[in-house]
Scaffold this active site. Sequence first.
Site, PDB file in Angstrom:
ATOM      1  N   LYS A 172       0.832  -1.213   0.000  1.00 43.87           N
ATOM      2  CA  LYS A 172       0.000   0.000   0.000  1.00 43.87           C
ATOM      3  C   LYS A 172       0.871   1.269   0.000  1.00 43.87           C
ATOM      4  O   LYS A 172       0.691   2.153  -0.828  1.00 43.87           O
ATOM      5  CB  LYS A 172      -0.921   0.019   1.246  1.00 43.87           C
ATOM      6  CG  LYS A 172      -1.843  -1.175   1.347  1.00 43.87           C
ATOM      7  CD  LYS A 172      -2.753  -1.102   2.568  1.00 43.87           C
ATOM      8  CE  LYS A 172      -2.034  -1.228   3.896  1.00 43.87           C
ATOM      9  NZ  LYS A 172      -1.446  -2.550   4.165  1.00 43.87           N
ATOM     10  N   ARG A 192     -10.508   0.042   8.487  1.00 45.43           N
ATOM     11  CA  ARG A 192     -10.149  -1.369   8.693  1.00 45.43           C
ATOM     12  C   ARG A 192     -11.198  -2.115   9.493  1.00 45.43           C
ATOM     13  O   ARG A 192     -10.969  -3.243   9.924  1.00 45.43           O
ATOM     14  CB  ARG A 192      -8.837  -1.472   9.458  1.00 45.43           C
ATOM     15  CG  ARG A 192      -7.687  -0.993   8.646  1.00 45.43           C
ATOM     16  CD  ARG A 192      -6.379  -1.456   9.227  1.00 45.43           C
ATOM     17  NE  ARG A 192      -5.362  -0.609   8.683  1.00 45.43           N
ATOM     18  CZ  ARG A 192      -4.092  -0.940   8.565  1.00 45.43           C
ATOM     19  NH1 ARG A 192      -3.683  -2.111   8.964  1.00 45.43           N
ATOM     20  NH2 ARG A 192      -3.232  -0.105   8.045  1.00 45.43           N
ATOM     21  N   ARG A 238      11.727  -5.095   5.073  1.00 47.98           N
ATOM     22  CA  ARG A 238      11.400  -3.676   4.836  1.00 47.98           C
ATOM     23  C   ARG A 238      12.309  -2.748   5.655  1.00 47.98           C
ATOM     24  O   ARG A 238      12.586  -2.995   6.826  1.00 47.98           O
ATOM     25  CB  ARG A 238       9.948  -3.389   5.202  1.00 47.98           C
ATOM     26  CG  ARG A 238       9.650  -1.884   5.173  1.00 47.98           C
ATOM     27  CD  ARG A 238       8.210  -1.529   5.230  1.00 47.98           C
ATOM     28  NE  ARG A 238       7.478  -2.245   6.252  1.00 47.98           N
ATOM     29  CZ  ARG A 238       6.161  -2.317   6.288  1.00 47.98           C
ATOM     30  NH1 ARG A 238       5.447  -1.726   5.357  1.00 47.98           N
ATOM     31  NH2 ARG A 238       5.569  -2.994   7.248  1.00 47.98           N
ATOM     32  N   ARG A 295      10.748  -0.601  11.304  1.00 50.21           N
ATOM     33  CA  ARG A 295       9.595  -0.314  12.160  1.00 50.21           C
ATOM     34  C   ARG A 295       9.558  -1.258  13.359  1.00 50.21           C
ATOM     35  O   ARG A 295       9.924  -2.426  13.227  1.00 50.21           O
ATOM     36  CB  ARG A 295       8.305  -0.481  11.339  1.00 50.21           C
ATOM     37  CG  ARG A 295       7.826   0.818  10.761  1.00 50.21           C
ATOM     38  CD  ARG A 295       6.724   0.649   9.776  1.00 50.21           C
ATOM     39  NE  ARG A 295       5.608  -0.195  10.204  1.00 50.21           N
ATOM     40  CZ  ARG A 295       4.520  -0.393   9.472  1.00 50.21           C
ATOM     41  NH1 ARG A 295       4.409   0.187   8.285  1.00 50.21           N
ATOM     42  NH2 ARG A 295       3.556  -1.170   9.898  1.00 50.21           N
ATOM     43  N   ARG A 317      -0.601  -9.179  13.045  1.00 53.82           N
ATOM     44  CA  ARG A 317      -1.269  -8.165  12.195  1.00 53.82           C
ATOM     45  C   ARG A 317      -2.109  -8.855  11.121  1.00 53.82           C
ATOM     46  O   ARG A 317      -3.195  -8.393  10.767  1.00 53.82           O
ATOM     47  CB  ARG A 317      -0.228  -7.242  11.558  1.00 53.82           C
ATOM     48  CG  ARG A 317       0.270  -6.180  12.526  1.00 53.82           C
ATOM     49  CD  ARG A 317       1.670  -5.694  12.219  1.00 53.82           C
ATOM     50  NE  ARG A 317       1.810  -5.071  10.906  1.00 53.82           N
ATOM     51  CZ  ARG A 317       2.990  -4.819  10.343  1.00 53.82           C
ATOM     52  NH1 ARG A 317       4.116  -5.134  10.969  1.00 53.82           N
ATOM     53  NH2 ARG A 317       3.042  -4.257   9.166  1.00 53.82           N
TER      54      ARG A 317
HETATM   55  P1  AP5 Z   1       4.752  -1.477   1.905  1.00 51.56           P
HETATM   56  O1  AP5 Z   1       4.420  -0.688   0.707  1.00 51.56           O
HETATM   57  O2  AP5 Z   1       5.449  -0.792   3.034  1.00 51.56           O
HETATM   58  O3  AP5 Z   1       3.461  -2.278   2.426  1.00 51.56           O
HETATM   59  P2  AP5 Z   1       2.163  -1.775   3.191  1.00 51.56           P
HETATM   60  O4  AP5 Z   1       0.991  -2.474   2.594  1.00 51.56           O
HETATM   61  O5  AP5 Z   1       2.118  -0.290   3.264  1.00 51.56           O
HETATM   62  O6  AP5 Z   1       2.458  -2.423   4.583  1.00 51.56           O
HETATM   63  P3  AP5 Z   1       2.259  -1.946   6.059  1.00 51.56           P
HETATM   64  O7  AP5 Z   1       3.027  -2.910   6.917  1.00 51.56           O
HETATM   65  O8  AP5 Z   1       2.567  -0.487   6.248  1.00 51.56           O
HETATM   66  O9  AP5 Z   1       0.765  -2.173   6.279  1.00 51.56           O
HETATM   67  P4  AP5 Z   1       0.085  -2.378   7.607  1.00 51.56           P
HETATM   68  O10 AP5 Z   1      -1.304  -2.284   7.219  1.00 51.56           O
HETATM   69  O11 AP5 Z   1       0.461  -3.586   8.384  1.00 51.56           O
HETATM   70  O12 AP5 Z   1       0.700  -1.215   8.530  1.00 51.56           O
HETATM   71  P5  AP5 Z   1       0.170   0.209   8.925  1.00 51.56           P
HETATM   72  O13 AP5 Z   1       1.314   1.088   9.076  1.00 51.56           O
HETATM   73  O14 AP5 Z   1      -0.935   0.652   8.061  1.00 51.56           O
HETATM   74  O15 AP5 Z   1       5.640  -2.719   1.409  1.00 51.56           O
HETATM   75  C1  AP5 Z   1       6.142  -3.666   2.334  1.00 51.56           C
HETATM   76  C2  AP5 Z   1       7.539  -4.138   1.833  1.00 51.56           C
HETATM   77  O16 AP5 Z   1       7.377  -4.836   0.603  1.00 51.56           O
HETATM   78  C3  AP5 Z   1       8.515  -2.982   1.549  1.00 51.56           C
HETATM   79  O17 AP5 Z   1       9.786  -3.369   1.932  1.00 51.56           O
HETATM   80  C4  AP5 Z   1       8.449  -2.796   0.012  1.00 51.56           C
HETATM   81  O18 AP5 Z   1       9.659  -2.326  -0.532  1.00 51.56           O
HETATM   82  C5  AP5 Z   1       8.121  -4.210  -0.450  1.00 51.56           C
HETATM   83  N1  AP5 Z   1       7.268  -4.218  -1.637  1.00 51.56           N
HETATM   84  C6  AP5 Z   1       6.173  -3.429  -1.864  1.00 51.56           C
HETATM   85  N2  AP5 Z   1       5.629  -3.723  -3.057  1.00 51.56           N
HETATM   86  C7  AP5 Z   1       6.381  -4.732  -3.593  1.00 51.56           C
HETATM   87  C8  AP5 Z   1       6.312  -5.476  -4.805  1.00 51.56           C
HETATM   88  N3  AP5 Z   1       5.330  -5.232  -5.716  1.00 51.56           N
HETATM   89  N4  AP5 Z   1       7.229  -6.456  -5.004  1.00 51.56           N
HETATM   90  C9  AP5 Z   1       8.231  -6.708  -4.093  1.00 51.56           C
HETATM   91  N5  AP5 Z   1       8.350  -6.021  -2.931  1.00 51.56           N
HETATM   92  C10 AP5 Z   1       7.421  -5.041  -2.676  1.00 51.56           C
HETATM   93  O19 AP5 Z   1      -0.454  -0.103  10.362  1.00 51.56           O
HETATM   94  C11 AP5 Z   1       0.377  -0.412  11.452  1.00 51.56           C
HETATM   95  C12 AP5 Z   1      -0.474  -0.599  12.704  1.00 51.56           C
HETATM   96  O20 AP5 Z   1      -1.155   0.626  12.999  1.00 51.56           O
HETATM   97  C13 AP5 Z   1      -1.570  -1.649  12.606  1.00 51.56           C
HETATM   98  O21 AP5 Z   1      -1.069  -2.939  12.914  1.00 51.56           O
HETATM   99  C14 AP5 Z   1      -2.551  -1.141  13.680  1.00 51.56           C
HETATM  100  O22 AP5 Z   1      -2.126  -1.478  14.967  1.00 51.56           O
HETATM  101  C15 AP5 Z   1      -2.448   0.362  13.509  1.00 51.56           C
HETATM  102  N6  AP5 Z   1      -3.451   0.857  12.523  1.00 51.56           N
HETATM  103  C16 AP5 Z   1      -3.227   1.249  11.248  1.00 51.56           C
HETATM  104  N7  AP5 Z   1      -4.374   1.610  10.634  1.00 51.56           N
HETATM  105  C17 AP5 Z   1      -5.341   1.438  11.569  1.00 51.56           C
HETATM  106  C18 AP5 Z   1      -6.763   1.626  11.541  1.00 51.56           C
HETATM  107  N8  AP5 Z   1      -7.410   2.030  10.448  1.00 51.56           N
HETATM  108  N9  AP5 Z   1      -7.453   1.348  12.663  1.00 51.56           N
HETATM  109  C19 AP5 Z   1      -6.836   0.924  13.787  1.00 51.56           C
HETATM  110  N10 AP5 Z   1      -5.509   0.709  13.873  1.00 51.56           N
HETATM  111  C20 AP5 Z   1      -4.776   0.971  12.769  1.00 51.56           C
END
Ligand code: AP5
Length: 297
Positions: free
Chosen positions: A91, A167, A202, A231, A242
């Site tokens: 994402k 979410r 990552r 992270r 997660r």
């Molecule tokens: P990346 O692009 O960073 O992936 P991402 O989908 O953004 O992953 P996140 O881990 O950020 O998602 P998440 O939903 O777990 O975390 P968030 O911060 O939102 O890519 C990942 C890796 O893959 C990178 O190294 C990249 O280079 C590589 N990559 C990408 N695309 C690729 C490809 N096509 N091919 C090969 N490699 C690739 O949330 C964190 C925490 O916050 C949650 O656990 C929760 O506790 C809280 N939180 C967040 N949102 C909410 C909400 N709405 N409500 C309540 N709590 C929330």
Amino acid sequence: MASCSCYSVNFTAPSFNPNKPLTSPPNQLLPISRFSSSQSKLPLFSLHLNQNLSPTNFRKSRVAPTFLVVASGEKAEPLRVMISGAPASGKGTQCELITKKYNLVHIAAGDLLRAEVAAGTENGKRAKEFMERGQLVPDEIVVMMVKERLSEQDSQEKGWLLDGYPRSVSQATALKKFGFDPDIFILLEVPEEILVERVVGRRLDPVTGKIYHLKYSPPETEEIAARLTQRFDDTEEKVKLRLLTHNSNVEAVLSMYEDVIVKVDGTLPKQEVFSKIDNILTELLERKESALGSLAA
Ligand code: AP5
């Protein structure tokens, strides 16, 4: 004008279904519906008749009515995009590319929460407990935080790209209540066995905010490599938690956006994933603009 019957033509915004054309066939009577001022968005227009003329006798009438078209002078409204997918589905990576091209305001719930954690606020301290466990941070912290960012002027003017939100059904319901409906909901699909490797590899550049992967997207220079950070929730153990949280909520959230969901294969290389998203967004923008253009014609 021979006749002086006067009708006003108002514009309403039915929700965009990416699987259906936006405009009515030219030989079809346009639907007569109630005007909704809160939805002066796009793309089909409907007729609101000020006279006592029902849809039925309007169709039967032999006298060609004359319409007073009230031109709105509106330009196409900016894009409103949601992007969703499991942890590490890509994402954030796609959001970097989308914002670069489309200049949308990127609003990532996870980034907003990490900023609170880094600032050491009360909300941040509380949020971190849930993030450590891979659980959703409670609504009373997240909902207003996202709503406020969406309401800011830049989001309203440039359009928004909402990443990792909503979410849960309660978050989606709150967004709808506040009037934030997406034009499109992009779902990145990646199988779980790939996700764990992506999370563990990552790295983030604290200077530019750019996302790297040690294997798939390595840093360009030694200098960048030396300053990369990881992270606190990017461990194998935490990503499994997660994923459990994601899996238990995802279907319910999808069911609330089924008319606007587009699924994209997130296992492809990142530029190929972007190319698919780019095509979808370009087409959506063109439809918005041509629908507006046909009204002005
Ligand atoms: P990346 O692009 O960073 O992936 P991402 O989908 O953004 O992953 P996140 O881990 O950020 O998602 P998440 O939903 O777990 O975390 P968030 O911060 O939102 O890519 C990942 C890796 O893959 C990178 O190294 C990249 O280079 C590589 N990559 C990408 N695309 C690729 C490809 N096509 N091919 C090969 N490699 C690739 O949330 C964190 C925490 O916050 C949650 O656990 C929760 O506790 C809280 N939180 C967040 N949102 C909410 C909400 N709405 N409500 C309540 N709590 C929330």
